[in-house]
Design a protein around this motif. Structure first.
Motif, short mmCIF file in Angstrom:
data_model
loop_
_atom_site.label_atom_id
_atom_site.label_comp_id
_atom_site.label_asym_id
_atom_site.label_seq_id
_atom_site.Cartn_x
_atom_site.Cartn_y
_atom_site.Cartn_z
N ARG A 313 -47.50 28.24 1.16
CA ARG A 313 -46.07 27.97 1.28
C ARG A 313 -45.49 28.92 2.33
O ARG A 313 -44.78 29.87 2.01
CB ARG A 313 -45.36 28.13 -0.07
N PHE A 314 -45.83 28.65 3.60
CA PHE A 314 -45.29 29.40 4.72
C PHE A 314 -44.25 28.49 5.40
O PHE A 314 -44.62 27.57 6.13
CB PHE A 314 -46.39 29.77 5.71
N ARG A 315 -42.98 28.76 5.16
CA ARG A 315 -41.93 27.90 5.68
C ARG A 315 -40.77 28.75 6.22
O ARG A 315 -39.70 28.83 5.61
CB ARG A 315 -41.39 26.96 4.59
N PRO A 316 -40.96 29.44 7.36
CA PRO A 316 -39.81 30.16 7.95
C PRO A 316 -38.65 29.20 8.16
O PRO A 316 -38.82 28.10 8.68
CB PRO A 316 -40.36 30.67 9.29
N ARG A 317 -37.45 29.62 7.75
CA ARG A 317 -36.33 28.68 7.69
C ARG A 317 -35.47 28.68 8.96
O ARG A 317 -34.72 27.73 9.18
CB ARG A 317 -35.45 29.00 6.48
N ASN A 318 -35.54 29.73 9.75
CA ASN A 318 -34.71 29.77 10.95
C ASN A 318 -35.37 30.69 11.97
O ASN A 318 -36.36 31.37 11.68
CB ASN A 318 -33.29 30.24 10.63
N TYR A 319 -34.80 30.72 13.16
CA TYR A 319 -35.39 31.52 14.23
C TYR A 319 -35.40 33.01 13.88
O TYR A 319 -36.38 33.70 14.18
CB TYR A 319 -34.63 31.30 15.53
N ARG A 320 -34.35 33.49 13.26
CA ARG A 320 -34.30 34.91 12.93
C ARG A 320 -35.46 35.32 12.03
O ARG A 320 -36.11 36.34 12.27
CB ARG A 320 -32.95 35.23 12.27
N GLU A 321 -35.71 34.53 11.00
CA GLU A 321 -36.83 34.83 10.09
C GLU A 321 -38.16 34.73 10.82
O GLU A 321 -39.05 35.58 10.68
CB GLU A 321 -36.80 33.88 8.91
N TYR A 322 -38.32 33.69 11.62
CA TYR A 322 -39.56 33.47 12.36
C TYR A 322 -39.80 34.58 13.38
O TYR A 322 -40.92 35.10 13.51
CB TYR A 322 -39.47 32.12 13.07
N ALA A 323 -38.74 34.99 14.09
CA ALA A 323 -38.87 36.05 15.08
C ALA A 323 -39.24 37.37 14.41
O ALA A 323 -40.03 38.16 14.97
CB ALA A 323 -37.57 36.20 15.86
N GLY A 324 -38.72 37.62 13.21
CA GLY A 324 -39.08 38.83 12.48
C GLY A 324 -40.56 38.86 12.14
O GLY A 324 -41.22 39.91 12.25
N LEU A 325 -41.10 37.72 11.74
CA LEU A 325 -42.53 37.63 11.45
C LEU A 325 -43.36 37.86 12.72
O LEU A 325 -44.36 38.58 12.71
CB LEU A 325 -42.87 36.26 10.86
N THR A 326 -42.92 37.25 13.81
CA THR A 326 -43.64 37.38 15.08
C THR A 326 -43.62 38.83 15.57
O THR A 326 -44.65 39.35 16.04
CB THR A 326 -43.02 36.46 16.14
N GLU A 327 -42.49 39.49 15.45
CA GLU A 327 -42.39 40.90 15.88
C GLU A 327 -43.31 41.79 15.06
O GLU A 327 -43.98 42.69 15.60
CB GLU A 327 -40.95 41.37 15.77
N ALA A 328 -43.38 41.56 13.76
CA ALA A 328 -44.27 42.35 12.91
C ALA A 328 -45.72 42.12 13.28
O ALA A 328 -46.55 43.05 13.32
CB ALA A 328 -44.03 42.00 11.44
N GLU A 329 -46.05 40.87 13.59
CA GLU A 329 -47.40 40.51 13.99
C GLU A 329 -47.78 41.19 15.31
O GLU A 329 -48.89 41.74 15.46
CB GLU A 329 -47.45 38.99 14.14
N LEU A 330 -46.86 41.19 16.27
CA LEU A 330 -47.13 41.80 17.57
C LEU A 330 -47.25 43.32 17.48
O LEU A 330 -48.04 43.94 18.20
CB LEU A 330 -46.04 41.41 18.57
N ARG A 331 -46.48 43.93 16.58
CA ARG A 331 -46.62 45.39 16.38
C ARG A 331 -48.00 45.72 15.83
O ARG A 331 -48.57 46.77 16.16
CB ARG A 331 -45.54 45.90 15.43
N ALA A 332 -48.54 44.85 15.00
CA ALA A 332 -49.86 45.10 14.41
C ALA A 332 -50.99 44.89 15.41
O ALA A 332 -52.08 45.43 15.22
CB ALA A 332 -50.07 44.19 13.20
#
Length: 443
Positions: A313-332
């Motif tokens: 159940r991976f359902r980012p609801r908006n760009y802000r949530e999705y961008a936060g996930l992407t930023e965390a992924e890129l930091r890692a």
């Protein structure tokens, strides 16, 4: 009456029938890999002679895959996928709309199986296979995504297992952020393993150079459109394609020699004039997708999202949530730019319905015999923390044997890993507590 489908199955009979132990069901992962192909074509080189002597190796194509009513979609629509890295809310909405249209197209072409391609449904199919083979108990070997099939079979039908060996294990209790960040971190770890190997190995094509700097510069040049595919020189090779090639072709085995040669070859390509380095390539904005019509349309098998988006159940609801996930992924994973394959998997579920058939949960196994789990410390795809967490959840019913080396494949890496699985499958002999397999002498 409920809909039915034909499930594709292949059995490679034990080569020593007089000492046959039973059936060994196998799944090589994916989601979307063919178990039939594995049993027919790959099993002889994958499994030892001892395993092939003692077991009928049975491969099956999970529902929606290969010969089991495959999920098919418009090839034209698949080729129109927008970027998995939207830059604003408008592009996020475009991604969600594309996914909804693609899902509708695939459902229309594939029939009811599309909505029931989740792993829990596959588990029920696997028990139907057991019954059809006339076996009271089965043996099972699952790799990567195939471990989720094994884990959930053990959870539901544990008393019907004789042995179960799982390699490169999936942790189905993770949320979206944990899943993305841990996937990115383990990909980045594999990159650092490669850098360390190159620094200490004279035969490395990049030995004596700052490998990290070479790599980062290569991706920057690819961003500017300066790198071309060696196999198709007219085609520009993007940074994402280079990372995926390194990940799937060279990290999985692993093949550090091959990766160094590949990177060195790309780096040696002639550089563009300096003034072009400041130009940013325009990102093409995909048109609003339409469902193609017509009897002559090309279709392509694409089961991945029908499985993955019903298992998680991976359902980012908006760009802000999705961008936060992407930023965390890129930091890692700053040098790998996250984990492109896993990022694309999560992106493919944007816009899907919230309800899933097989939502994440902690694994609870109560009736199964001891299950053997192997996992590389430096697996590029499935973080070692995943198997450690699954083992904590199932400590009474699982035994964990770490392989201290690199790579996604585990069983055939060394005599230690192979023998551990063979002795367990054939004799039900488990490694002693605290055992581990040292890394292979050569990657």
């Amino acid at each position: 009456m409920a809909e039915t489908f034909d499930l594709a199955l292949a059995r490679r009979k034990a080569t020593d029938p007089g000492h046959r132990v039973g059936v060994l069901l196998v799944n090589p992962g994916g989601p979307g890999d063919s178990g039939v192909d594995f049993a027919v074509r790959r099993a002889p080189s994958h499994f030892s002679a001892e395993v092939r002597e003692r077991f009928d190796i049975v491969g099956f194509d999970p529902r929606g895959v290969g010969g089991s009513q495959p999920v098919t979609c418009s090839a034209e629509l698949l080729d129109k996928a927008p970027s998995a890295y939207p830059r604003d809310q408008a592009e996020f909405v475009q991604l969600a709309e594309y996914n909804r249209v693609l899902r509708q197209d695939c459902r229309r072409r594939s029939g009811p199986v599309f909505d029931h391609a989740d792993t829990l449904s596959v588990v029920r199919d696997m028990d139907a296979i057991r019954r059809s083979l006339g076996e009271s108990r089965i043996n099972y070997f699952g790799h990567s995504y195939g471990t989720l099939i094994g884990e959930q079979y053990a959870e539901r039908y544990g008393d019907r297992i004789r042995t179960m060996a799982l390699t490169a294990n999936i942790d189905h209790s993770l949320g979206a952020r944990e899943f993305l960040v841990s996937s990115a971190a383990t990909a980045e770890d594999s990159f650092h393993q490669f850098v360390k190997w190159c620094a200490s190995t004279g035969s490395c094509a990049l030995h004596g150079r700052d490998v990290t700097a070479v790599w980062d510069d290569l991706l920057a040049r690819a961003d500017r459109g300066e790198i071309h595919d060696p196999a198709r020189p007219a085609q520009v090779l993007g940074a994402n394609a280079i990372v995926l090639k390194a990940f799937r072709t060279y990290f999985y085995r692993p093949d550090w020699e091959g990766l160094a040669t590949y990177v060195a070859g790309l780096d040696a390509q002639e550089r563009e004039p300096r003034e072009q380095e400041t130009k940013e390539l325009p990102r093409t904005r995909q048109p609003r997708p339409r469902i193609p019509q017509g009897a002559e349309e090309r279709t392509r098998a694409e089961p991945f999202y029908a499985v993955f988006c019903q298992d998680w159940r991976f359902r980012p609801r908006n760009y802000r949530e999705y961008a936060g996930l992407t930023e965390a992924e890129l930091r890692a994973a700053p040098h790998l730019r996250g984990s492109p394959r896993v990022h694309a998997a999560v992106a493919g579920c944007v816009g899907w319905p919230d309800t899933v058939n097989n939502p994440q949960h902690r694994l609870r196994i109560t009736e199964a015999p001891k299950i053997l789990m192997l996992h590389s410390r430096h697996d590029p795809a499935n973080n070692y923390a995943w198997v450690a967490n699954v083992h904590r959840q199932t400590r009474r019913t699982t035994v964990l044997l770490p392989y201290e080396g690199a790579g996604h494949s585990v069983y055939g890496r060394t005599d230690c890993t192979r023998d551990a699985v063979d002795h367990y499958l054939i004799e039900r002999k488990l490694p002693s507590a605290g055992s581990r397999c040292p890394p292979a002498a050569k990657n």
